[in-house]
Design an enzyme around this catalytic site. Sequence first.
Site, PDB file in Angstrom:
ATOM      1  N   HIS A 183      67.564  48.297 -17.645  1.00  0.00           N
ATOM      2  CA  HIS A 183      67.894  49.230 -16.996  1.00  0.00           C
ATOM      3  C   HIS A 183      68.152  48.835 -15.479  1.00  0.00           C
ATOM      4  CE1 HIS A 183      67.230  53.649 -15.275  1.00  0.00           C
ATOM      5  NE2 HIS A 183      67.391  53.639 -16.545  1.00  0.00           N
TER       6      HIS A 183
ATOM      7  N   GLU B   6      72.404  49.009 -20.391  1.00  0.00           N
ATOM      8  CA  GLU B   6      71.374  49.774 -20.823  1.00  0.00           C
ATOM      9  C   GLU B   6      71.982  51.029 -21.564  1.00  0.00           C
ATOM     10  OE1 GLU B   6      68.689  53.541 -20.553  1.00  0.00           O
ATOM     11  OE2 GLU B   6      70.329  52.922 -19.352  1.00  0.00           O
TER      12      GLU B   6
END
Lengths: 339, 537
Positions: free
Chosen positions: A305, A10
């Site tokens: 994430h 991410e």
Amino acid sequence: MITIDGSSGEGGGQVLRTAIGLSLVTGEKCVVENVRAGRKKPGLQRQHLTAVLAAAEVGDARVEGAELGSSRVAFVPKAVRAGDYTFAIGTAGSTTLVLQTVLPALLSASGPSTVSLEGGTHNPMAPPYDFLAETFAPLLHRMGAGLALQLHRHGFYPAGGGRVSASIAPAAWTPLELLERRDAPEVRARIVVARIPPRVAPREASMLRSRLGLRNDEIVIDEVESAGPGNVVILRLQLGEVTEVITQLGERGVLAETVASRAAAEAIRLLAANVPVGEHLADQLLIPMALAGGGAFRTVAPSEHTRTNAAVIERFLPVAIAFHEDGQDGAWRVEVRAR
Amino acid sequence: MATTRGHTVISFLGAQLDRPRGNDRWDHWRPNVAMCQHEDLLIGRLVLLTERRFGRLFEEVAADIRAVSPETTVERRDLPLRDPWDFEEVFDKLFQFSRELRLDPERDDALVHMTTGTHVAQICLYLLTETRRFPARLLQTGPPTGKGPSRGTWQIIDLDLSRFDRIAQRFAEEQQEGQSLLKSGIDTRNASFNELITQVERVAPASAAPILLMGPTGAGKSQLARRIFELKRQRHLITGPFVEVNCATIRGDAAHSTLFGHERGAFTGALQRRPGLLRAADKGLLFLDEIGELGLDEQAMLLRALEEKRFLPLGSDKEAQSDFQLVAGTNRDLGRAVARGAFREDLLARINLWTFRLPGLRDRIEDLEPNVDFELEQFSARAGRRVHFNAEARAAYLQFATAGTGLWRGNFRDLNASITRLCTLASGGRITEKDVDGELGRLQADWRRDDDDPAPGADDDALLSGLLGGRLAQVDRFDRVQLAEVVRTCRRHRSLSAAGRELFAASRARKSSSNDTDRLRKYLSRFDLDWSKVSRA
């Protein structure tokens, strides 16, 4: 020494925060390279710098590259000191992200600590205070860790000025499993307003009633004191063992109805997923479960994430984090196991 | 270079822009608050310039800054201005402030904020930053555009322009153009000549002081002077004309009035007022070639014109004024002329500030070929028809021209004449080997003739013309040599008798002459000269 490529996965500030947070816990020095390399304004921004400096204070660490715009941070912790800390965060930046950075270390310290934070309490792209207090802290408690939170003043972008304090007791970790959830979750709403026109909250309430079928007595409107204007719609979802909190911030130029509607949509998605752990909580549970040496939960499809966070955690702690689909309804099972 | 400490920013409290109050103040762009709200700009110390009457506003703004930027220390500096639009007062107060502030360029990484304050204040801040009174860079902030965040934009401007690639490139291009102009577009290869041009390009636009071009006749002094003029005009440094005169052509009485002008009736025949070349060159460039040939009186007047931009036209009791750039040319060593008493030492000192020595053609023989092409083009342009060498003819010409056989006594003037002849004689626009053969013969003959007549006696003529003026033409070459030596000897001595003793020393030793002084006086009188005229220098 552990070297982390900050641009992997991410590739945002979370990589940096997780890395230095766990560097404090393990005492292992770490270097994060290519900090936020792919972002529009790459390198350290003020909020990241604040987090790095806060971590350095807690761990008496030597830091190289603690400069605005820096793309490489070398973090060499000495010893984590339990104690009383105060951190002020600029640009109404998130108090919870800074707390999150130093929390694992203080939970692993030899004595209790307090952390006093000033800045934003309800920020976009950061866990809002209510989530930490109502969802995260009770779960930590079940894992043998003590985190008590208090909100003294709300802080919204751009004026900031919010104040949060945290009491942290060292953890005696026990693994936790969150696999089940109850069939008919209870939903409650709280609408927080500060220094904004009075008609906003009723319009949001009305939208929540129609989207979620809430009764008037299930919606609380709270007018709070804050340095600047702010508005947040908070939905509490009683899922059984877990209380999930969904928040949506009011924004300049965005209709009250839209704000409430977005919150409702997210709640409806989570309710339909039929899992006890939502996307954001999944993210937050990984570190404590890794520190506890094990744990498992059922959740929605993990975000980039979450996967990035897991990869960083595996570099520091002796755990393996596995993600696999669980059943036909789009649920996933995440398992943290000691290696 | 922003470190953990952050920048020191100097900024005016915006009496208007920072003014908004109440809850919706966060919806307004307040420059001093907004600059502390950027995630990518860290201000450690903000020095806010304000006045007592804005005390409350300051407190409110400072409180908001502390809330959004705990990293920032806000300092208040009262700068009481009677009239914030009065340039002198604002500059003076800010200048004073800049001295008190004692910024450390290394530690503070200071920024001067240009967005608040009156326009006068902004100009003063700019000037003080540009002159490094504030060792800082400029900070420019701007309001949000469209739906952008209310903190708006920011930008750091470094007045060290060389850091900006595009601007630096433009400067380099302009320099290149300037050098190309000075070389008449000829792609010269001689390193020392190119170095000289680089220096001239740097000096000419930067200085209005006299420039002295040295070099043998035909080396291109006059062309370079004209190019310097064009360069300065292109850069808007001069507006007047280019005026050129060869001092060797205006010796004697005519010199003064040619240069400095005369009033009507100043002398017999002065029917019209004449402004003179100095006045014609006002705001322009005056090229005095062969400046060593200028008479001593004219030298004195020129010196005054250079130093005070004033001089006295002949027959006038009112001084005239002219402001011109002087470029002087000489093919002689003016230092020796000073030693000989033919040139004023103070004038030489005045024009000797920027001295450039142009090499002769033989000393930059690698430039001959590009100059041949240049001359061909010049001729083609003048004549309206293209002329070129055939390959063998070109090889033969260059071979001769660049080998030891090419003496180039007259330097580029010889080359110009040679190519002009070749082009004129070339039939059908082609220069053939036969044409070249003929031309090489002519060149060799010219240079042989120069050998036969090595000393044209220019030095003697210069010395004597100062004394005799137009009468010099009636003096035989035979007598000139002797008279010149006599005059030089006289000038070395303090009296006629002392000079006589040296001049007639041999006779004296033989005791064949008793009165050296009388003998010398009689000799001088043959030319209508006496001690007072000769010894004057």
